[in-house]
Design a protein around this motif. Structure first.
Motif, short mmCIF file in Angstrom:
data_model
loop_
_atom_site.label_atom_id
_atom_site.label_comp_id
_atom_site.label_asym_id
_atom_site.label_seq_id
_atom_site.Cartn_x
_atom_site.Cartn_y
_atom_site.Cartn_z
N LYS A 375 -29.39 4.79 22.02
CA LYS A 375 -28.66 5.33 20.87
C LYS A 375 -27.30 4.63 20.68
O LYS A 375 -26.87 4.38 19.55
CB LYS A 375 -28.45 6.83 21.04
N ALA A 376 -26.62 4.34 21.78
CA ALA A 376 -25.31 3.69 21.68
C ALA A 376 -25.42 2.30 21.07
O ALA A 376 -24.60 1.91 20.22
CB ALA A 376 -24.65 3.62 23.05
N THR A 377 -26.44 1.55 21.49
CA THR A 377 -26.65 0.23 20.91
C THR A 377 -26.96 0.34 19.43
O THR A 377 -26.46 -0.44 18.61
CB THR A 377 -27.81 -0.50 21.63
N SER A 378 -27.75 1.34 19.07
CA SER A 378 -28.06 1.56 17.65
C SER A 378 -26.79 1.82 16.84
O SER A 378 -26.62 1.28 15.75
CB SER A 378 -29.01 2.74 17.49
N ILE A 379 -25.90 2.64 17.38
CA ILE A 379 -24.66 2.97 16.67
C ILE A 379 -23.81 1.73 16.45
O ILE A 379 -23.27 1.50 15.35
CB ILE A 379 -23.87 4.04 17.45
N ALA A 380 -23.67 0.90 17.49
CA ALA A 380 -22.87 -0.32 17.37
C ALA A 380 -23.47 -1.27 16.35
O ALA A 380 -22.75 -1.87 15.54
CB ALA A 380 -22.75 -1.00 18.73
N VAL A 381 -24.80 -1.42 16.37
CA VAL A 381 -25.44 -2.35 15.44
C VAL A 381 -25.45 -1.79 14.02
O VAL A 381 -25.38 -2.54 13.04
CB VAL A 381 -26.85 -2.72 15.93
N VAL A 382 -25.51 -0.46 13.88
CA VAL A 382 -25.33 0.14 12.55
C VAL A 382 -23.96 -0.23 11.99
O VAL A 382 -23.82 -0.59 10.81
CB VAL A 382 -25.50 1.67 12.61
N ALA A 383 -22.94 -0.13 12.83
CA ALA A 383 -21.59 -0.52 12.40
C ALA A 383 -21.57 -1.98 11.96
O ALA A 383 -20.93 -2.34 10.96
CB ALA A 383 -20.59 -0.29 13.53
N LEU A 384 -22.29 -2.83 12.70
CA LEU A 384 -22.35 -4.25 12.36
C LEU A 384 -22.99 -4.44 10.98
O LEU A 384 -22.47 -5.18 10.14
CB LEU A 384 -23.15 -4.99 13.44
N TRP A 385 -24.11 -3.76 10.75
CA TRP A 385 -24.80 -3.95 9.47
C TRP A 385 -24.04 -3.32 8.31
O TRP A 385 -24.09 -3.84 7.18
CB TRP A 385 -26.22 -3.39 9.56
N MET A 386 -23.34 -2.22 8.55
CA MET A 386 -22.51 -1.65 7.50
C MET A 386 -21.41 -2.64 7.12
O MET A 386 -21.10 -2.83 5.93
CB MET A 386 -21.92 -0.32 7.95
N ALA A 387 -20.81 -3.25 8.13
CA ALA A 387 -19.76 -4.24 7.87
C ALA A 387 -20.33 -5.45 7.13
O ALA A 387 -19.69 -6.00 6.22
CB ALA A 387 -19.13 -4.68 9.20
N TYR A 388 -21.54 -5.86 7.50
CA TYR A 388 -22.20 -6.97 6.81
C TYR A 388 -22.47 -6.62 5.35
O TYR A 388 -22.26 -7.45 4.45
CB TYR A 388 -23.51 -7.31 7.53
N ALA A 389 -22.94 -5.41 5.11
CA ALA A 389 -23.21 -4.98 3.73
C ALA A 389 -21.95 -5.04 2.89
O ALA A 389 -21.97 -5.51 1.73
CB ALA A 389 -23.80 -3.56 3.72
#
Length: 444
Positions: A375-389
Motif C-alpha cells: 500500500k505504501a508503494t502504491s501511495i508514493a507512485v500515485v503521488a508520482l502519477w498525480m504530479a505527472y498528470a
C-alpha cells in the motif's frame, strides 16, 4: 559471503521490468502520435494536455488498486493482470473511432502501466540481495528507457505512413505487452510475500535458488522478525500513515513529486512542440526525439553502473543542481528562439537519466516497512502519477499563454527546492537489506 545466482536474479529482474517497457512505450508513443492526433481530432492546447494526461489518470487508478491487489493475490498474478490490461487497451487505442474513445482507451492503458509501475520495482526489490538491489531495480528504469527509445525509432519510421500513422504507433503496444504476459508466467512468487502468507517453505525454496541455503535461512528469519506480532492479512491505510511509517511515506511521496515536477518528462512528451517553436520541421522534430531518447538510454546505463557505488543521495543532489542549471540555460536560449537550445535540453535529459529517473524508483522500492510495503508503494507512485498528470496537462497551456521558455524557469526553481528536500530529509540506503532499512526509517 553468499554465492548468489546472479544470472537467475538478472533474468527475474529483466522479465519483471518489462512492465517498465510498457510504461516507456506509452510514454514515448504519444510524443510521436500527438502531431497526427492533433490534426485528426482538432485538439486545442487543453485537449492536448488532457489526452496526454489521461494515461496518468489511469495510472493513478492502477496504483491505488495494485498494492492491495498484490498483497492479496501475490506479485506474480498482479503483474499478469497488468500485462493483460495493457494488451487489450493497446488494441483499443489502435482501433479508436474518435477522440473520446481514444482517451478512454489511453486511460485504461494507464491502469495497466500504473499497476506495473508499482509492482515491477517492488518485485525486483523483494527478490534482490542488498548488494545487487540498486542495480536490479534500475533495470526497471533501463527497460523504460529502452521502451522510449525503440518507440521513438518506430514513430520516426512511421512518420510518412499517412494520416493513420498514429494507429500503428499506438497499436503496436500489443506486442511488448503479450511478451510481458508470457514472461511473467515463468517468474516465481516474491519470497517476502510468501512469508507474509505463512508459506515459509515455498519462500525458502526460491531464496535458496537465489543465494544458497544459508542465505535462505537468514532471509526467512529476518523477514519473520520484521513481521513478528503483526497481522499481515489486512493492512489499513491508517496503519500506512502510522507514526512508524510516516517518515518513509513523506520521503517517498516527496521524491515522487519532485521527480516529475523536475520537468524532464515535459521534454519527452512535448519535445516535438518545443522543437517546432525553434523552427524544426515534423521530420526533424521526430529525429530530435530519437536523439533525446538515445541519450536517455546511454545515461541510464551509466546510472545502473553507479547507483550501488556512489549511492542514492549523492546522485539525487547532483541531479537536482544539474537540472536547475540546464533549465536556466535552455530557457534563455528558447526565449531568443535559438536552435542551439537543443544542447542544454539534451544535457538535462542526460542528467535526469543518470540521477532522478532511476534513483527515485530505487529509493521508493526500498524504504517502506515490509508490513505496509504494498500500500505504501502504491501511495508514493500515485503521488508520482498525480504530479505527472499536472506536469503534462499544464505544459501546453503554459507554452500557449506564456511562451515555450517559461516552464523551464519554473522547473529550475522546483529543482532548487528539490535539492534542499533531498539534502535535509533523505537518508542513504545503499548496501542495506530491506529489513535493516525498516529499522532505520522508523527511527527517522
Amino acid at each position: 559471503m553468499y554465492a548468489y545466482n546472479k544470472s537467475y536474479i538478472i533474468r527475474m529482474a529483466f522479465i519483471s521490468a518489462l512492465g517498465g517497457y510498457l510504461f516507456g512505450f506509452d510514454f514515448a508513443v504519444i510524443a510521436g502520435a500527438l502531431p497526427f492526433l492533433a490534426d485528426q481530432f482538432a485538439l486545442n492546447e487543453y485537449w492536448e494536455g488532457f489526452l496526454t494526461a489521461s494515461l496518468a489518470l489511469g495510472c493513478i487508478a492502477g496504483c491505488l488498486f495494485a498494492g492491495a491487489f498484490s498483497d492479496k493475490v501475490g506479485r506474480k498474478k498482479a503483474l499478469m493482470a497488468a500485462a493483460f490490461i495493457f494488451l487489450v487497451s493497446s488494441l483499443a487505442m489502435g482501433f479508436s473511432t474518435g477522440r473520446d474513445v481514444f482517451i478512454f482507451a489511453r486511460f485504461v492503458a494507464g491502469v495497466g502501466v500504473g499497476m506495473a509501475s508499482v509492482l515491477s520495482p517492488m518485485y525486483i526489490a523483494e527478490i534482490s540481495p542488498a548488494s545487487m538491489r540498486g542495480q536490479m531495480v534500475s533495470i526497471n528504469q533501463l527497460t523504460v528507457t529502452i521502451g522510449i527509445f525503440i518507440t521513438s525509432l518506430v514513430n520516426y519510421a512511421l512518420r510518412d505512413a499517412g494520416d493513420d500513422a498514429w494507429r500503428w504507433m499506438v497499436g503496436l503496444g500489443a506486442v511488448p505487452s503479450f511478451l510481458f504476459l508470457i514472461g511473467v508466467i515463468w517468474l516465481p512468487e516474491s519470497p517476502r510475500w510468501l512469508v507474509t502468507k505463512k508459506r515459509e517453505k515455498d519462500a525458502a525454496i526460491i531464496l535458496h535458488k537465489i543465494g544458497g541455503e544459508l542465505y535462505a535461512v537468514k532471509s526467512v528469519s529476518s523477514i519473520q522478525d520484521t513481521l513478528q506480532g503483526e497481522d499481515t492479512k489486512k493492512v489499513s491505510f491508517k496503519e500506512v500513515f502510522s507514526r512508524a511509517a510516516l517518515p518513509a511515506i513523506i520521503i517517498g511521496m516527496g521524491l515522487a513529486v519532485f521527480q516529475q515536477w523536475s520537468g524532464a518528462n515535459a521534454i519527452f512528451n512535448y519535445g516535438a512542440k518545443i522543437f517546432e517553436s525553434i523552427g524544426f520541421s515534423l521530420g526533424a522534430q521526430l529525429k530530435q526525439l530519437v536523439i533525446i531518447n538515445a541519450v536517455n538510454l546511454i545515461f541510464t546505463l551509466i546510472a545502473m553502473w553507479q547507483v550501488d557505488k556512489l549511492g542514492r543521495k549523492p546522485l539525487m543532489l547532483f541531479g537536482a543542481l544539474g537540472l536547475c542549471v540546464s533549465y536556466i540555460i535552455s530557457a534563455i536560449l528558447l526565449q531568443q528562439g535559438l536552435s542551439v537550445a537543443v544542447w542544454p535540453l539534451l544535457a538535462a535529459i542526460a542528467i535526469y537519466a543518470m540521477t532522478l529517473a532511476p534513483v527515485t524508483w530505487v529509493v521508493i522500492s526500498e524504504i517502506f516497512p515490509n508490513k505496509v510495503r504494498g500500500k505504501a508503494t502504491s501511495i508514493a507512485v500515485v503521488a508520482l502519477w498525480m504530479a505527472y498528470a499536472v506536469l503534462v496537462f499544464t505544459f501546453p497551456i503554459l507554452v500557449e499563454k506564456t511562451g515555450t521558455y517559461t516552464p523551464f524557469y519554473i522547473y529550475a526553481g522546483i529543482c532548487l527546492l528539490g535539492f534542499i528536500f533531498v539534502k535535509l530529509r533523505v537518508k542513504e540506503t545503499k548496501g542495506k537489506t530491506l529489513e535493516e532499512l525498516e529499522n532505520v526509517m522508523t527511527r527517522h
